[in-house]
Design a protein around this motif. Structure first.
Motif, PDB file in Angstrom:
ATOM      1  N   MET A  57       0.845  -1.187   0.000  1.00 51.14           N
ATOM      2  CA  MET A  57       0.000   0.000   0.000  1.00 51.14           C
ATOM      3  C   MET A  57       0.879   1.234   0.000  1.00 51.14           C
ATOM      4  O   MET A  57       1.853   1.318   0.751  1.00 51.14           O
ATOM      5  N   LEU A  58       0.553   2.201  -0.848  1.00 53.20           N
ATOM      6  CA  LEU A  58       1.220   3.499  -0.888  1.00 53.20           C
ATOM      7  C   LEU A  58       0.155   4.577  -0.802  1.00 53.20           C
ATOM      8  O   LEU A  58      -0.901   4.462  -1.436  1.00 53.20           O
ATOM      9  N   GLY A  59       0.408   5.630  -0.002  1.00 55.33           N
ATOM     10  CA  GLY A  59      -0.607   6.662   0.151  1.00 55.33           C
ATOM     11  C   GLY A  59      -0.040   8.024   0.455  1.00 55.33           C
ATOM     12  O   GLY A  59       1.089   8.155   0.943  1.00 55.33           O
ATOM     13  N   VAL A  60      -0.837   9.057   0.151  1.00 60.96           N
ATOM     14  CA  VAL A  60      -0.512  10.434   0.518  1.00 60.96           C
ATOM     15  C   VAL A  60      -1.732  10.997   1.235  1.00 60.96           C
ATOM     16  O   VAL A  60      -2.872  10.814   0.795  1.00 60.96           O
ATOM     17  N   PHE A  61      -1.494  11.662   2.384  1.00 61.44           N
ATOM     18  CA  PHE A  61      -2.588  12.063   3.266  1.00 61.44           C
ATOM     19  C   PHE A  61      -2.390  13.485   3.777  1.00 61.44           C
ATOM     20  O   PHE A  61      -1.279  14.039   3.738  1.00 61.44           O
ATOM     21  N   ASN A  62      -3.486  14.059   4.304  1.00 67.93           N
ATOM     22  CA  ASN A  62      -3.362  15.272   5.109  1.00 67.93           C
ATOM     23  C   ASN A  62      -2.555  14.956   6.368  1.00 67.93           C
ATOM     24  O   ASN A  62      -2.291  13.789   6.668  1.00 67.93           O
ATOM     25  N   ASP A  63      -2.201  15.996   7.114  1.00 63.11           N
ATOM     26  CA  ASP A  63      -1.579  15.750   8.415  1.00 63.11           C
ATOM     27  C   ASP A  63      -2.434  14.751   9.194  1.00 63.11           C
ATOM     28  O   ASP A  63      -3.667  14.789   9.140  1.00 63.11           O
ATOM     29  N   THR A  64      -1.801  13.881   9.937  1.00 63.80           N
ATOM     30  CA  THR A  64      -2.480  12.781  10.626  1.00 63.80           C
ATOM     31  C   THR A  64      -3.594  13.270  11.542  1.00 63.80           C
ATOM     32  O   THR A  64      -3.421  14.223  12.304  1.00 63.80           O
ATOM     33  N   ASP A  65      -4.743  12.602  11.439  1.00 63.81           N
ATOM     34  CA  ASP A  65      -5.938  12.845  12.251  1.00 63.81           C
ATOM     35  C   ASP A  65      -6.642  14.165  11.936  1.00 63.81           C
ATOM     36  O   ASP A  65      -7.622  14.505  12.605  1.00 63.81           O
ATOM     37  N   LEU A  66      -6.177  14.903  10.920  1.00 64.47           N
ATOM     38  CA  LEU A  66      -6.937  16.054  10.425  1.00 64.47           C
ATOM     39  C   LEU A  66      -7.821  15.529   9.300  1.00 64.47           C
ATOM     40  O   LEU A  66      -7.429  15.470   8.141  1.00 64.47           O
ATOM     41  N   THR A  67      -9.028  15.124   9.684  1.00 67.11           N
ATOM     42  CA  THR A  67      -9.817  14.277   8.794  1.00 67.11           C
ATOM     43  C   THR A  67     -10.723  15.032   7.819  1.00 67.11           C
ATOM     44  O   THR A  67     -11.060  14.492   6.769  1.00 67.11           O
ATOM     45  N   GLU A  68     -11.132  16.258   8.136  1.00 67.88           N
ATOM     46  CA  GLU A  68     -12.125  16.915   7.290  1.00 67.88           C
ATOM     47  C   GLU A  68     -11.527  17.636   6.093  1.00 67.88           C
ATOM     48  O   GLU A  68     -12.124  17.658   5.012  1.00 67.88           O
ATOM     49  N   PHE A  69     -10.368  18.254   6.265  1.00 67.10           N
ATOM     50  CA  PHE A  69      -9.704  18.949   5.160  1.00 67.10           C
ATOM     51  C   PHE A  69      -8.263  19.232   5.572  1.00 67.10           C
ATOM     52  O   PHE A  69      -7.864  18.982   6.705  1.00 67.10           O
ATOM     53  N   ASN A  70      -7.484  19.765   4.659  1.00 65.41           N
ATOM     54  CA  ASN A  70      -6.082  20.081   4.935  1.00 65.41           C
ATOM     55  C   ASN A  70      -5.993  21.490   5.507  1.00 65.41           C
ATOM     56  O   ASN A  70      -6.170  22.476   4.789  1.00 65.41           O
ATOM     57  N   ALA A  71      -5.715  21.582   6.800  1.00 63.05           N
ATOM     58  CA  ALA A  71      -5.663  22.888   7.468  1.00 63.05           C
ATOM     59  C   ALA A  71      -4.254  23.463   7.532  1.00 63.05           C
ATOM     60  O   ALA A  71      -4.079  24.589   7.993  1.00 63.05           O
ATOM     61  N   THR A  72      -3.253  22.692   7.096  1.00 60.70           N
ATOM     62  CA  THR A  72      -1.864  23.133   7.257  1.00 60.70           C
ATOM     63  C   THR A  72      -1.127  23.340   5.946  1.00 60.70           C
ATOM     64  O   THR A  72      -0.107  24.030   5.913  1.00 60.70           O
ATOM     65  N   GLY A  73      -1.604  22.737   4.868  1.00 62.27           N
ATOM     66  CA  GLY A  73      -0.876  22.790   3.604  1.00 62.27           C
ATOM     67  C   GLY A  73       0.227  21.752   3.515  1.00 62.27           C
ATOM     68  O   GLY A  73       0.901  21.636   2.490  1.00 62.27           O
ATOM     69  N   ASP A  74       0.419  20.964   4.571  1.00 61.10           N
ATOM     70  CA  ASP A  74       1.416  19.893   4.577  1.00 61.10           C
ATOM     71  C   ASP A  74       0.750  18.565   4.246  1.00 61.10           C
ATOM     72  O   ASP A  74      -0.459  18.401   4.412  1.00 61.10           O
ATOM     73  N   TYR A  75       1.567  17.607   3.836  1.00 60.14           N
ATOM     74  CA  TYR A  75       1.056  16.282   3.522  1.00 60.14           C
ATOM     75  C   TYR A  75       1.946  15.206   4.140  1.00 60.14           C
ATOM     76  O   TYR A  75       3.146  15.413   4.326  1.00 60.14           O
ATOM     77  N   ALA A  76       1.333  14.086   4.470  1.00 56.92           N
ATOM     78  CA  ALA A  76       2.046  12.926   4.986  1.00 56.92           C
ATOM     79  C   ALA A  76       2.055  11.843   3.915  1.00 56.92           C
ATOM     80  O   ALA A  76       1.176  11.802   3.045  1.00 56.92           O
ATOM     81  N   VAL A  77       3.038  10.955   3.987  1.00 55.26           N
ATOM     82  CA  VAL A  77       3.096   9.812   3.078  1.00 55.26           C
ATOM     83  C   VAL A  77       3.226   8.547   3.910  1.00 55.26           C
ATOM     84  O   VAL A  77       3.831   8.553   4.996  1.00 55.26           O
ATOM     85  N   GLY A  78       2.637   7.458   3.424  1.00 53.27           N
ATOM     86  CA  GLY A  78       2.683   6.212   4.157  1.00 53.27           C
ATOM     87  C   GLY A  78       2.827   5.020   3.235  1.00 53.27           C
ATOM     88  O   GLY A  78       2.517   5.098   2.037  1.00 53.27           O
ATOM     89  N   ALA A  79       3.298   3.925   3.794  1.00 55.41           N
ATOM     90  CA  ALA A  79       3.457   2.692   3.028  1.00 55.41           C
ATOM     91  C   ALA A  79       3.261   1.500   3.946  1.00 55.41           C
ATOM     92  O   ALA A  79       3.569   1.563   5.146  1.00 55.41           O
ATOM     93  N   GLN A  80       2.747   0.432   3.378  1.00 54.07           N
ATOM     94  CA  GLN A  80       2.584  -0.823   4.110  1.00 54.07           C
ATOM     95  C   GLN A  80       2.995  -1.980   3.210  1.00 54.07           C
ATOM     96  O   GLN A  80       2.524  -2.092   2.075  1.00 54.07           O
ATOM     97  N   LEU A  81       3.874  -2.834   3.708  1.00 54.48           N
ATOM     98  CA  LEU A  81       4.272  -4.041   3.009  1.00 54.48           C
ATOM     99  C   LEU A  81       3.767  -5.234   3.799  1.00 54.48           C
ATOM    100  O   LEU A  81       4.083  -5.379   4.987  1.00 54.48           O
ATOM    101  N   GLY A  82       2.959  -6.071   3.159  1.00 56.42           N
ATOM    102  CA  GLY A  82       2.391  -7.227   3.831  1.00 56.42           C
ATOM    103  C   GLY A  82       2.903  -8.530   3.263  1.00 56.42           C
ATOM    104  O   GLY A  82       3.086  -8.660   2.038  1.00 56.42           O
ATOM    105  N   PHE A  83       3.148  -9.496   4.140  1.00 53.84           N
ATOM    106  CA  PHE A  83       3.581 -10.822   3.711  1.00 53.84           C
ATOM    107  C   PHE A  83       2.985 -11.867   4.639  1.00 53.84           C
ATOM    108  O   PHE A  83       3.305 -11.919   5.827  1.00 53.84           O
ATOM    109  N   SER A  84       2.075 -12.673   4.103  1.00 61.77           N
ATOM    110  CA  SER A  84       1.467 -13.783   4.848  1.00 61.77           C
ATOM    111  C   SER A  84       0.925 -13.349   6.207  1.00 61.77           C
ATOM    112  O   SER A  84       1.172 -13.991   7.231  1.00 61.77           O
TER     113      SER A  84
END
Length: 341
Positions: free
Chosen positions: A175-202
């Motif tokens: 999984m690859l993703g780009v998000f608003n600042d963490t837990d700012l769920t309704e809109f982007n209030a800061t102009g910053d962005y977070a990125v995340g990744a998940q690698l799964g195996f069995s």
């Protein structure tokens, strides 16, 4: 001949109507969710206006208390779908703590997203969804323990953004993703962005989240040691920007199924904060805590009864005793009722 034509026409009409009905049924809206309530009491601390609870616990209210009502409307099509996940009550309020930011009802939206199955191996999701980090989740239904861990309570809860899930094989996912600042769920209030990744195996997952204010790496997984014995594992490290502190911790979740109706499980967790992160509540730099939670789970149809004993032991004074004196430990008990539908 005329009768045969009429009969053929009637049968054709019935077939088309059946196909149309079947298609409508396939697109039927699904409603699911849960409700939960509990009774909680301290064994070594007051249960009046001075009542306290571990800082990690969603089950943190004294006496008879409410968890939340969780109502999920969803549609799962062959190509597209959506989830509208709403929460009402104290547990939901604690989980959606950064809302409302704009709308008057932002604090009842736990998840709100649409997705597109681009192919059999690629799915795109846009909206607000619960975090991919950690072993435990907001809803009490999938969690074995009713109260939550320090790792869960002080990690992210939700993200709003765009993510892509890739099924690389039967055992490997990404999984690859780009998000608003963490837990700012309704809109982007800061102009910053977070990125995340998940690698799964069995069934084992390595998660990484880089937010403008912190970096977190997390491992979540588990193993069926026997048909009746399961061992869950969670470990995480978070570092705030500018060397402002952070935390690290690890938890194990041994669970034993006694019968179809009853299981018992233990959560053993070590959690330490770097500098004065504030998670444990000692007000002292570099504090740590060990928490052991023993939970029983008894199922009656769709009702789950969970009695639980929890022992928290901190390196510094984080609690009070029955004489209102500062102490390093707290013992508590609860029994919860969870109904899923």
């Amino acid at each position: 001949m005329k009768r045969l034509f009429t009969l053929t026409l009637l049968l054709t009409t019935l077939v088309f109507n059946a196909q149309e009905t079947e298609e409508k049924e396939e697109k039927k809206l699904s409603i699911s969710g849960s409700i939960d309530a509990y009774y909680r009491a301290n064994l070594t601390a007051p249960n009046d206006e001075n009542a306290i609870a571990p800082g990690s616990s969603f089950a943190n209210l004294p006496g008879f208390a409410l968890g939340m009502a969780n109502v999920i409307a969803s549609y799962e099509g062959e190509k597209v779908g959506f989830v509208a996940d709403l929460v009402f009550g104290p547990r939901g309020t604690d989980a959606i703590f950064a809302s409302p930011m704009y709308s008057a009802t932002g604090n009842i939206v736990n998840q709100l997203y649409a997705y597109w199955n681009v192919s059999e191996s690629v799915t795109l999701t846009l909206g607000n969804f619960n975090t991919f980090l950690g072993y435990e989740v907001i809803s009490p239904v999938p969690n074995f323990n009713y109260s939550t861990s320090y790792l869960f309570s002080y990690g992210p809860f939700s993200h709003t953004g765009l993510k892509a899930d890739f099924a690389l094989s039967d055992d490997v996912s990404l999984m690859l993703g780009v998000f608003n600042d963490t837990d700012l769920t309704e809109f982007n209030a800061t102009g910053d962005y977070a990125v995340g990744a998940q690698l799964g195996f069995s069934g084992q997952f390595l998660n990484v989240l880089y937010d403008p204010s912190f970096f977190e790496i997390d491992f979540t997984g588990g193993f069926d040691l026997t048909d009746d014995f399961f061992l869950g594992i969670n470990a995480a490290y978070l570092s705030l920007e500018d060397d402002a502190g952070g935390f690290l911790g690890a938890a194990i979740y041994p669970q034993y199924t006694v019968s179809d109706a009853f299981a018992i499980g233990l959560r053993g967790e070590y959690f330490a904060e770097d500098k004065e992160f504030g998670a444990i509540g000692t007000g002292v730099e570099d504090s740590s805590v060990f928490a052991a939670t023993l939970t029983g789970s008894y199922t009656i149809d769709d009702l789950i009864i969970k009695p639980e004993i929890r022992l928290d032991s901190a390196s510094d004074d984080a609690f009070i005793d029955n004489d209102l004196a500062a102490t390093k430990s707290l013992a508590s008990f609860l029994v919860a009722a969870i109904y899923k539908f």
